[in-house]
Design a protein around this motif. Structure first.
Motif, PDB file in Angstrom:
ATOM      1  N   TYR A  84       0.578  -1.081   0.048  1.00  0.00           N
ATOM      2  CA  TYR A  84      -0.214   0.424   0.313  1.00  0.00           C
ATOM      3  C   TYR A  84       0.994   1.640  -0.257  1.00  0.00           C
ATOM      4  O   TYR A  84       1.746   1.454   0.611  1.00  0.00           O
ATOM      5  N   GLY A  85       0.830   2.046  -0.919  1.00  0.00           N
ATOM      6  CA  GLY A  85       1.496   3.841  -1.242  1.00  0.00           C
ATOM      7  C   GLY A  85       2.462   3.284  -1.947  1.00  0.00           C
ATOM      8  O   GLY A  85       3.007   4.522  -2.224  1.00  0.00           O
ATOM      9  N   LYS A  86       3.030   1.642  -2.542  1.00  0.00           N
ATOM     10  CA  LYS A  86       3.847   1.950  -3.081  1.00  0.00           C
ATOM     11  C   LYS A  86       4.028   1.463  -4.821  1.00  0.00           C
ATOM     12  O   LYS A  86       4.419   1.143  -5.647  1.00  0.00           O
ATOM     13  N   VAL A  87       1.829   1.139  -4.940  1.00  0.00           N
ATOM     14  CA  VAL A  87       1.702   0.838  -6.019  1.00  0.00           C
ATOM     15  C   VAL A  87       1.098   1.420  -6.892  1.00  0.00           C
ATOM     16  O   VAL A  87       0.179   2.707  -6.289  1.00  0.00           O
ATOM     17  N   ASN A  88       0.832   1.748  -8.175  1.00  0.00           N
ATOM     18  CA  ASN A  88       0.219   2.489  -8.645  1.00  0.00           C
ATOM     19  C   ASN A  88      -1.696   1.897  -7.983  1.00  0.00           C
ATOM     20  O   ASN A  88      -2.663   1.263  -7.961  1.00  0.00           O
ATOM     21  N   THR A  89      -2.527   3.280  -8.924  1.00  0.00           N
ATOM     22  CA  THR A  89      -4.058   3.519  -7.560  1.00  0.00           C
ATOM     23  C   THR A  89      -4.557   3.626  -8.778  1.00  0.00           C
ATOM     24  O   THR A  89      -4.666   4.037 -10.573  1.00  0.00           O
ATOM     25  N   TYR A 149       1.784   5.124  -8.815  1.00  0.00           N
ATOM     26  CA  TYR A 149       3.342   5.118  -7.757  1.00  0.00           C
ATOM     27  C   TYR A 149       4.000   6.053  -7.696  1.00  0.00           C
ATOM     28  O   TYR A 149       4.291   7.009  -6.643  1.00  0.00           O
ATOM     29  N   GLU A 150       4.461   6.482  -8.458  1.00  0.00           N
ATOM     30  CA  GLU A 150       5.335   7.979  -8.652  1.00  0.00           C
ATOM     31  C   GLU A 150       4.390   8.839  -7.697  1.00  0.00           C
ATOM     32  O   GLU A 150       5.290   9.888  -6.751  1.00  0.00           O
ATOM     33  N   ASP A 151       3.749   9.295  -8.662  1.00  0.00           N
ATOM     34  CA  ASP A 151       2.459  10.103  -8.481  1.00  0.00           C
ATOM     35  C   ASP A 151       2.215  10.460  -7.353  1.00  0.00           C
ATOM     36  O   ASP A 151       1.718  11.522  -6.228  1.00  0.00           O
ATOM     37  N   LEU A 152       1.614   9.163  -7.150  1.00  0.00           N
ATOM     38  CA  LEU A 152       1.279   8.669  -5.640  1.00  0.00           C
ATOM     39  C   LEU A 152       1.959   9.202  -4.472  1.00  0.00           C
ATOM     40  O   LEU A 152       1.743   9.810  -3.281  1.00  0.00           O
ATOM     41  N   ASN A 153       3.331   8.956  -4.614  1.00  0.00           N
ATOM     42  CA  ASN A 153       4.433   8.977  -3.478  1.00  0.00           C
ATOM     43  C   ASN A 153       4.687  10.643  -3.406  1.00  0.00           C
ATOM     44  O   ASN A 153       4.613  10.910  -1.855  1.00  0.00           O
ATOM     45  N   ASN A 154       4.558  11.571  -4.446  1.00  0.00           N
ATOM     46  CA  ASN A 154       4.586  12.951  -4.154  1.00  0.00           C
ATOM     47  C   ASN A 154       3.543  13.264  -3.639  1.00  0.00           C
ATOM     48  O   ASN A 154       3.444  14.225  -2.562  1.00  0.00           O
ATOM     49  N   GLU A 155       1.998  12.732  -4.146  1.00  0.00           N
ATOM     50  CA  GLU A 155       1.108  13.146  -3.147  1.00  0.00           C
ATOM     51  C   GLU A 155       0.759  12.935  -1.722  1.00  0.00           C
ATOM     52  O   GLU A 155       0.660  13.699  -0.679  1.00  0.00           O
ATOM     53  N   ILE A 156       1.294  12.093  -1.519  1.00  0.00           N
ATOM     54  CA  ILE A 156       0.941  10.988   0.290  1.00  0.00           C
ATOM     55  C   ILE A 156       2.102  12.952   0.972  1.00  0.00           C
ATOM     56  O   ILE A 156       1.730  12.623   1.946  1.00  0.00           O
ATOM     57  N   TYR A 157       3.592  13.026   0.712  1.00  0.00           N
ATOM     58  CA  TYR A 157       4.168  13.479   1.036  1.00  0.00           C
ATOM     59  C   TYR A 157       3.915  15.084   1.001  1.00  0.00           C
ATOM     60  O   TYR A 157       4.392  15.884   1.486  1.00  0.00           O
ATOM     61  N   LYS A 158       3.262  15.395  -0.127  1.00  0.00           N
ATOM     62  CA  LYS A 158       2.366  16.775  -0.368  1.00  0.00           C
ATOM     63  C   LYS A 158       1.748  17.023   0.794  1.00  0.00           C
ATOM     64  O   LYS A 158       0.745  17.649   0.814  1.00  0.00           O
ATOM     65  N   MET A 183       0.756  15.028   3.838  1.00  0.00           N
ATOM     66  CA  MET A 183       0.944  14.437   4.873  1.00  0.00           C
ATOM     67  C   MET A 183       1.774  14.018   5.740  1.00  0.00           C
ATOM     68  O   MET A 183       3.272  14.298   4.676  1.00  0.00           O
ATOM     69  N   GLY A 184       3.013  13.732   6.482  1.00  0.00           N
ATOM     70  CA  GLY A 184       3.498  13.213   7.076  1.00  0.00           C
ATOM     71  C   GLY A 184       4.450  11.901   6.657  1.00  0.00           C
ATOM     72  O   GLY A 184       5.257  12.135   7.156  1.00  0.00           O
ATOM     73  N   GLY A 185       3.178  11.624   6.575  1.00  0.00           N
ATOM     74  CA  GLY A 185       3.694   9.611   5.278  1.00  0.00           C
ATOM     75  C   GLY A 185       2.770   9.079   6.438  1.00  0.00           C
ATOM     76  O   GLY A 185       1.344   9.192   7.517  1.00  0.00           O
ATOM     77  N   PHE A 186       2.695   7.820   6.051  1.00  0.00           N
ATOM     78  CA  PHE A 186       1.845   6.631   6.429  1.00  0.00           C
ATOM     79  C   PHE A 186       2.918   5.094   6.656  1.00  0.00           C
ATOM     80  O   PHE A 186       3.275   5.023   5.747  1.00  0.00           O
ATOM     81  N   VAL A 187       1.928   4.297   6.995  1.00  0.00           N
ATOM     82  CA  VAL A 187       2.128   3.090   6.882  1.00  0.00           C
ATOM     83  C   VAL A 187       1.126   1.701   7.452  1.00  0.00           C
ATOM     84  O   VAL A 187       0.391   2.161   8.060  1.00  0.00           O
ATOM     85  N   ILE A 233      -5.451   5.043  -1.487  1.00  0.00           N
ATOM     86  CA  ILE A 233      -4.803   3.730  -1.094  1.00  0.00           C
ATOM     87  C   ILE A 233      -5.320   2.648  -0.886  1.00  0.00           C
ATOM     88  O   ILE A 233      -4.971   1.488  -0.705  1.00  0.00           O
ATOM     89  N   LEU A 234      -6.406   2.793   0.081  1.00  0.00           N
ATOM     90  CA  LEU A 234      -6.842   1.711   0.923  1.00  0.00           C
ATOM     91  C   LEU A 234      -7.910   0.993   0.292  1.00  0.00           C
ATOM     92  O   LEU A 234      -8.153  -0.072   0.086  1.00  0.00           O
ATOM     93  N   ASN A 235      -8.675   1.763  -0.626  1.00  0.00           N
ATOM     94  CA  ASN A 235      -9.975   1.602  -0.898  1.00  0.00           C
ATOM     95  C   ASN A 235      -9.294   1.309  -2.779  1.00  0.00           C
ATOM     96  O   ASN A 235      -9.728   0.298  -3.281  1.00  0.00           O
TER      97      ASN A 235
END
Length: 964
Positions: free
Chosen positions: A573-578, A583-592, A594-598, A638-640
């Motif tokens: 989760y968070g490392k594959v396409n949605t 997945y590259e754009d998702l990585n950018n969107e995550i850190y734009k 929030m501070g991150g998630f696990v 991400i989750l759904n």
């Protein structure tokens, strides 16, 4: 304050402190005070220590310094303090150019006790009068009789043998020592095992005498202290007794390369570890000096931007080319700012391809520009991390950060302030600043190095054979008188180790009284709310306008067949396409956003039934209060709506996961073996092995070996499991932060929960059969990790707070003495859990069978335990932090969630704490028989070198090759 002068003063927002730099007038010792309302008071003293060779002198001095002093006369005051103190941090660290001695405590009396012991230790160590300290902690010869083999032993010697067994450490050393050949950083301050025996006792003492002086010191004070009182204490008791000395602790730097260099080296591998694609390739640069604040920040920034982030362009390009199993960045911790791109498990034949990809990627970034979303996301990630502070140990982390500039004759404020740099970079985000910086510091920087490190069959065994021959030669060339002197010194060392500290010496160690200890624990407020069909826990804490959220989903409805893939799925989760993002754009969107998630798998014990446990999948996220709505919308995506059909991308992630688990084996071997022992007798331990232990490692390795044929079934399993992880009526929403912020966002949380599965799933019982497997795992390492244990509840013994005290006694006294001090291992201990687990462990241990023998003799030690009331009181006090540990606000929220699921109340913890406070010698000795029953169960696991495991194979039922 007449004995100090103020050099600089300012309020630093980034650390929430009024910061003052002083200079001690007489000695010119430098002092940094960070004044704030933190009850966790901290002190540190450090020295610029610059080794000239790889004998490990700085490291060995660090170990020996805390082994008795002028005022504190026991053999190991450091261990005595761990045994008897309320410390929240107590350690010492050796870096390439500095040695640090930091402590912290919430108790003022304890704080002054610790500070005084450390100050006396560094300025007046007992090692000048007791050579045995050097022999024990550094190195010594062992010779039982004139006919026996001459051997080498010592704590640091064995520690570094473990370090030099780790391929990644070898790669790191190859880079550093070749980037900085003929400089202060061209040698190993920790010590190369080949060179450690070259260190003489005289040179060891000379190193301390030269560098451990107030004029070369960096002193640190932090927290809600009366700083004037603390500074006066340091001056009156220590600094004023010294005169100023002009100490030459200059760091020698080599000239920058005029052209790129290439180096080759090898690491040891067993026959099973040899094969294709086992090489390491590294591209390294020295980009500047820590004295430049902007360069210091940007070096770490570039490592994330270009290499470590999921969307990092160099990592992407290398993975796309299938160049290696794992790509990671490495940075230095010294005056020179080194940055490396390392490819693990690749082929040296692809060196030119590797270089071309790195350089062409940099050229493309310079020509066409860096993705601005990636830049913004990376800046936000750094800003968020700094805003959070240093977590639980922030007081110590601030000291280390300050030294990033302070040690090199710049203001310590430069290492603590970052807002100005981030603001400047934000202003330049739409300019070509970053591209020009990369062009200058990387692409056109001739100060660069290419490293190729390849496996060498049985290199460690060859070196052990060479060492044996060398020792034989040394022995053969010694006179009888010299050999008898070695025997005499070894006997004197054993006598030193076996002689108990006198009552007078023990009385020199400062301690608290039981009256100084609160019988209560720190209350962590928690509010429980029923929000059908899920529950909400609110942990109100001051978090500096940050919100921390854990979505905890009960996972007891998955079959045993699904557990392995459930574990792998959570890492995707968070490392594959949605649906809407690559997945590259998702990585950018995550850190734009929030501070991150696990997303990870956890199990919680049941406090009332040791056989029961609760498996969960937890989604943990952090965000600014004003970003909650946007963050939850992204979590829905991400989750759904994650897509698990990209075969190549998922294989990349699994290869990286496998690589990281391999690295953890030698770094956390003691934790791994104790968890394996637990898996023999515990359903929870068995489950944990399938989500985070060696079983999941072997599962990944087998999956990757035949990935093409297994892919369709694997993909279908991931998709099926993903549809039933996030279930509304299986959710506990755990919120840590300002309750008003939660209330204002209540509907946003509800909207996210509505997107989850609303079906009901039946629990699937987890079947488990106890099985004494007694496994040994072979590696090419030349040290061992050994564990033995069982469950006391299974033997009819309920947990009592006295076991925390017994664990303190066994770890600090019995195991430390027999396995570390006498045996030469880097560490050893025992853990008693509230669910009855008793698990021993050793770390970087030269022995195996002897360590098991030590474990087996624990019951006899307990039966014959003879300690005074005063000593018992100290052991009781030393166990108190286990009931009420130092916690950051976010950890308080996590602890509350754990207590809620495990049915643990604050009252039950206070009951156990009272049992510990009321511990008697008779109660402790009563555990002897139950411990014997546990050891007689003979549940053992070890990770270690092939030769040692082969020699002691009778201990095990199965011997397994570890590296795949």
């Amino acid at each position: 304050m007449n004995n100090y002068k103020i050099i600089d003063e300012k309020y630093i927002n980034e650390v929430g402190s009024n910061a003052i730099v002083y200079e001690h007038i007489k000695t010119k010792a430098q002092v940094l005070c960070l004044i704030n309302d933190d009850e966790n008071k901290a002190f540190g003293i450090g020295f610029r220590t610059v080794p000239e060779d790889s004998t490990g002198v700085a490291h060995i001095v660090e170990h020996c310094t805390l082994s008795g002093s002028r005022k504190y006369r026991t053999r190991e005051p450091f261990m005595d303090l761990i045994q008897s103190s309320m410390q929240t941090f107590l350690n010492a660290m050796t870096y390439p150019d500095k040695t640090l001695y930091p402590i912290s405590s919430r108790n003022k009396k304890d704080f002054y006790n610790l500070m005084d012991v450390y100050l006396d230790a560094v300025f007046y160590p007992r090692m000048y009068e007791k050579k045995e300290i050097f022999m024990q902690e550094g190195w010594h010869y062992e010779l039982e009789n004139l006919e026996s083999d001459l051997l080498l032993n010592g704590v640091v010697y064995n520690e570094m043998k473990g370090v030099y067994s780790d391929p990644q450490n070898i790669v790191s050393d190859v880079i550093t020592f070749n980037l900085h050949k003929d400089s202060s950083y061209g040698v190993d301050s920790g010590g190369n095992p080949k060179n450690i025996p070259d260190l003489t006792y005289e040179n060891f003492l000379a190193f301390h005498k030269k560098y451990y002086h107030p004029s070369n010191s960096y002193i640190y004070l932090y927290g809600d202290l009366n700083m004037e009182e603390a500074l006066k204490y340091i001056d009156e008791n220590y600094l004023r007794d010294f005169e100023y000395e002009d100490i030459d602790s200059k760091i020698i730097l080599n000239e920058a390369f005029k052209e790129q260099k290439t180096v080759y080296d090898t690491y040891s591998a067993s026959n099973d570890e040899m094969g294709k694609n086992k090489d390491y390739l590294a591209y390294s640069w020295c980009i500047g000096n820590s004295k430049n604040k902007k360069d210091l920040f940007l070096r770490d920034f570039l490592s994330e931007l270009l290499i470590d982030a999921e969307a990092a362009p160099i990592k992407k390009a290398l993975l796309k080319a299938g160049l290696g199993e794992d790509i990671y960045a490495e940075t230095s911790s010294s005056e020179t700012l080194d940055l490396s791109i390392i490819v693990k498990n690749t082929s040296k034949d692809r060196l030119e391809e590797f270089k071309n990809i790195v350089e062409n990627t940099l050229k493309d970034l310079i020509k066409n520009g860096i993705n601005r979303d990636l830049l913004e996301a990376t800046l936000n990630k750094f800003e968020f991390a700094f805003r959070e502070g240093g977590g639980t140990q922030r007081s110590i982390i601030y000291y280390i950060r300050a030294l990033n500039s302070w040690l090199y004759d710049e203001s310590p404020f430069n290492g603590l302030t970052f807002n100005d740099v981030i603001d400047e970079l934000k202003e330049n985000i739409n300019s070509d600043f970053f591209e020009k910086y990369i062009e200058e510091k990387l692409l056109n920087n001739p100060y660069s190095l290419i490293s190729i490190v390849t496996p060498e069959l049985d290199k460690n065994l060859k070196e052990e054979k060479e060492l044996k021959e060398k020792l034989e030669n040394i022995k053969n060339n010694m006179s009888k008188e010299e050999l008898e002197n070695i025997m005499k010194e070894h006997k004197e060392l054993i006598d030193f180790q076996m002689t108990e500290d006198s009552k007078e010496d023990k009385a020199t160690i400062p301690s608290l009284e039981l009256s100084d200890i609160s019988k209560n624990i720190t209350h962590i407020p928690r509010e429980e709310i029923e929000e059908e069909p899920y529950k909400v826990l609110i942990n109100e804490q001051f978090t500096n306008n940050l919100s921390y959220v854990t979505l905890a989903f009960d996972a007891n409805h998955f079959s045993e067949k699904e557990i392995f893939n459930l574990s792998l799925l959570t890492d995707l989760y968070g490392k594959v396409n949605t649906k809407n993002y690559s997945y590259e754009d998702l990585n950018n969107e995550i850190y734009k956003t929030m501070g991150g998630f696990v997303v990870n798998n956890l199990t919680y014990s049941d406090s009332k039934d040791y056989k029961k446990f609760y498996p969960y999948v937890n989604v943990t996220m952090k965000m600014l209060d004003d970003k909650i709505k946007d963050s939850l919308i992204l979590m829905d995506e991400i989750l759904n709506h994650s897509d698990f059909s990209d075969k190549n991308r998922i294989k990349e992630i699994l290869l990286s996961e496998k690589s990281q688990m391999e690295s953890a084996i030698l770094q956390n071997g003691h934790g791994i073996v104790s968890e394996i022992v637990k898996s023999y007798y515990s359903a929870q331990g068995d489950y944990n092995g399938k989500t985070s232990g060696l079983p999941i490692y072997f599962y990944i390795a087998d999956l990757l070996e035949d990935f093409d044929n297994k892919w369709e079934d694997f993909k279908n399993s991931l998709e099926d499991i993903s549809k039933k992880i996030f279930v509304q009526n299986r959710l506990i929403l755990n919120y840590t932060g300002d309750k008003k912020t939660y209330t204002a966002n209540k509907e946003n949380f509800k909207n996210l929960v509505k997107t989850f599965n609303s079906n009901n799933f039946e629990e699937i019982p987890y079947t488990f059969v106890e099985n004494n497997k007694n496994e040994a795992y072979k590696t090419s390492a030349n040290v061992q990790y050994v564990s033995k244990g069982y469950n006391l509840n299974a033997l009819g013994e309920e947990y009592n707070g006295a076991l925390a005290v017994l664990g303190n006694i066994l770890s600090i006294s019995y195991l430390h003495y027999n396995i570390r001090a006498k045996g030469g291992a880097y560490g050893a201990g025992i853990r008693f859990s509230r669910t009855g687990d008793i698990l021993t462990y050793s770390y970087r241990d030269p022995h195996l069978a002897n360590t098991v023998k030590v474990y087996d003799e624990i019951p006899e030690f307990v039966e014959n335990l003879d300690i005074s009331e005063s000593e018992l009181k100290d052991f009781i006090i030393g166990s108190m932090n286990s009931f009420d540990p130092l916690l950051s606000p976010v950890l308080k929220g996590e602890v509350n969630l754990s207590r809620y699921i495990s049915n643990i109340t604050e009252e039950s913890i206070e009951k156990i704490k009272k049992e510990a406070i009321d511990t008697s010698l008779e109660k402790l000795k009563s555990y002897s028989s139950i411990l014997k029953n546990a050891m007689d169960k003979n549940y053992i696991c070890a990770i270690g070198g092939e030769e040692k495991i082969k020699k002691d194979a009778s201990l095990f039922k199965e011997v397994i090759n570890l590296k795949r």
